[in-house]
Write a protein that holds these residues in place. Structure first.
Motif, PDB file in Angstrom:
ATOM      1  N   GLY A  35       0.804  -1.212   0.000  1.00 20.57           N
ATOM      2  CA  GLY A  35       0.000   0.000   0.000  1.00 20.57           C
ATOM      3  C   GLY A  35       0.835   1.259   0.000  1.00 20.57           C
ATOM      4  N   VAL A  66      -3.418  -5.889   0.251  1.00 27.17           N
ATOM      5  CA  VAL A  66      -4.073  -5.417  -0.962  1.00 27.17           C
ATOM      6  C   VAL A  66      -5.406  -6.139  -1.141  1.00 27.17           C
ATOM      7  CG1 VAL A  66      -3.874  -5.155  -3.466  1.00 27.17           C
ATOM      8  CG2 VAL A  66      -1.828  -4.981  -2.022  1.00 27.17           C
ATOM      9  N   SER A  96      -7.002  -5.609  -8.522  1.00 32.51           N
ATOM     10  CA  SER A  96      -7.147  -4.686  -7.402  1.00 32.51           C
ATOM     11  C   SER A  96      -8.229  -3.651  -7.713  1.00 32.51           C
ATOM     12  CB  SER A  96      -5.813  -3.980  -7.143  1.00 32.51           C
ATOM     13  OG  SER A  96      -5.573  -2.995  -8.138  1.00 32.51           O
ATOM     14  N   GLU A 128      -6.325  -0.015  -3.209  1.00 29.57           N
ATOM     15  CA  GLU A 128      -6.918  -0.054  -1.869  1.00 29.57           C
ATOM     16  C   GLU A 128      -6.350  -1.209  -1.060  1.00 29.57           C
ATOM     17  OE1 GLU A 128     -11.144  -0.179  -1.928  1.00 29.57           O
ATOM     18  OE2 GLU A 128     -11.363   1.642  -3.145  1.00 29.57           O
ATOM     19  N   THR A 129      -6.172  -0.966   0.235  1.00 27.42           N
ATOM     20  CA  THR A 129      -5.733  -2.010   1.161  1.00 27.42           C
ATOM     21  C   THR A 129      -6.728  -2.098   2.312  1.00 27.42           C
ATOM     22  OG1 THR A 129      -4.318  -0.419   2.340  1.00 27.42           O
ATOM     23  CG2 THR A 129      -3.292  -1.735   0.602  1.00 27.42           C
ATOM     24  N   GLY A 174      -3.416  -3.710   6.052  1.00 23.18           N
ATOM     25  CA  GLY A 174      -2.418  -3.282   5.084  1.00 23.18           C
ATOM     26  C   GLY A 174      -2.267  -4.213   3.897  1.00 23.18           C
TER      27      GLY A 174
END
Length: 434
Positions: A367, A381, A390, A374-375, A379
């Protein structure tokens, strides 16, 4: 000439001879709807390749494996088969020894590698490269797998790796009694012949930016893995002699000049996962007289595999349960002192050691490196579970950066599915210049 400490380790599961492989292969029942296949994260046709070994079709067996798992050689040695395919073998229902699937897979793939290198022939012929190209960040197993499938389909994959060697944790983080660095790199060099380009010594952000990659390439795959070892945030954790587990494993595997001190007599490992067990087992095999794993819960609650702990204990590793680290200090003699609390009684306990090794996790870095995606709150993905795409339409991800630290074979599966999803997208959109 010095060599890394890992060269001192013996192979825990040596390569089968031809007769050993055929004898073991002929034990297989070739089950219909085989449970071993269902337990394999990449779905290798296990009865199929074993039957091919039994009939002396070794290259056919290797092809059966490699077409669904391009890292079939390394995974044959590092997969926890006791928990996966071999753990599901029907022989368990008859109180009999399960088929040694990992060693049979190693036999087939290693023989194929030697055949390719000696004959100049290949098991697979990639399609002619077209005008599509994909950038991949990190040269770990997820990226290597993704790149292999892209290359086979005629897409040009370019992997960007910050280290001077490819492979990620397969090269620098696997216990050396399972797989050594030279063997891991040899397998990757074998796969590079498919048309994979690897650029080492490249740091994302300074040498090349994510925006550049998104502009110059048709898609981007993130296989960054995890970052540096995390520490518990207790007093004294920066003292000399306090290590992070993955950093210590890396030094043992890859640093030609790293040696254990002659007066290293006791090491304490803090953690309960497989990394804690691995580094404890390594140090015991290297001759450290006393290696203790300290875990805040019980052995039964450890996330690490029990069969790995059994093997470590046979090598002399001790377990200390229900001890929560509070701080690290120095004794009057200069030793490290781990101050802990018994999690049930509250009793204060002190353990002394020459080294203390933290094996409680690693930082999440994807991230921070790729702010375009976005995570979650850990933290990691966030990706579509089917395509590994993603939140950004051109960015896919796989491996530890999406799962927090699973097996190499899970990373291979992620890379494969991401490659298939990219290829489907490319087919839908036509050529770059179309």
């Amino acid at each position: 000439m010095t060599t890394p400490l890992e060269s001192r380790f013996q192979d825990a599961k040596p390569l089968y001879s031809e007769s050993e492989a055929r004898i073991e292969a002929n034990r297989c029942l070739y089950c219909y709807d085989a449970p071993c296949v269902k337990a394999c994260p990449v779905g290798i046709d296990i009865p199929g390749f074993i039957q091919q070994i039994a009939s002396r079709n070794i290259r056919g067996a290797a092809k059966t494996i490699l077409q669904v798992n391009p890292l079939g050689l390394s995974t044959s040695r590092v997969c926890p088969v006791e928990e996966l395919c071999a753990g599901a073998c029907v022989y368990h229902q008859h109180d009999s020894r399960p088929i040694n699937i990992g060693r049979l897979q190693r036999y087939a793939t290693e023989q194929a590698l030697h055949w390719e290198m000696s004959s100049g022939k290949t098991l697979f012929t990639p399609e002619i490269t077209g005008d599509r190209k994909v950038a991949l960040i990190g040269a770990g197993p997820a990226s290597i797998s993704c790149a292999a499938y892209l290359a086979m389909a005629g897409v040009h994959p370019v992997i960007f790796e910050k280290d001077d060697k490819p492979g990620g944790l397969v090269t620098t983080g696997i216990a050396p009694y399972k797989l050594q660095s030279l063997d891991a790199v040899a397998e990757i060099e074998w796969l590079v012949r498919l048309g994979i380009e690897i650029r080492t010594g490249v740091t994302i952000g300074s040498d090349v930016t994510v925006d550049q990659l998104l502009t110059e390439y048709d898609a981007l795959f993130v296989g960054t893995g995890l970052g540096k070892d995390t520490f518990p945030g207790i007093d004294g954790e920066t003292e000399t002699g306090v290590w992070g587990a993955t950093e210590l494993i890396r030094r043992i595997k890859a640093d030609d000049h790293f040696q254990l001190p002659d007066d290293l007599n006791r090491v304490i490992i803090i953690g309960g996962g497989n990394t804690a067990i691995d580094i404890a087992h390594e140090l015991a095999l290297l001759g450290v007289p006393q290696v203790d794993i300290i875990y805040r819960r019980t052995v039964a609650e450890m996330p690490g595999y029990q069969h790995e702990l059994v093997a470590a204990r046979k090598s002399g590793v001790r377990m200390i349960e229900k001890a929560k680290p509070l701080s690290i200090s120095r004794t009057s003699d200069g030793d490290l002192a781990l101050n802990a609390e018994h999690t049930t009684s509250g009793e204060q306990i002190q353990f002394t050691a020459d080294w203390i090794v933290m094996a409680i996790g690693q930082a999440k870095v994807a991230g921070r490196l790729i702010p375009q995606i976005e995570t979650d709150n850990k933290g990691l993905v966030i990706v579509d579970p089917l395509t590994r795409r993603s939140s950004h339409p051109k960015i896919y991800a796989g491996g530890d950066c999406i799962n927090g630290g699973k097996e190499v074979v899970n990373a291979v599966a992620d890379g494969r599915e991401a490659a298939f999803a990219m290829l489907k997208e490319f087919e839908k959109n036509g050529s770059r210049n179309g």
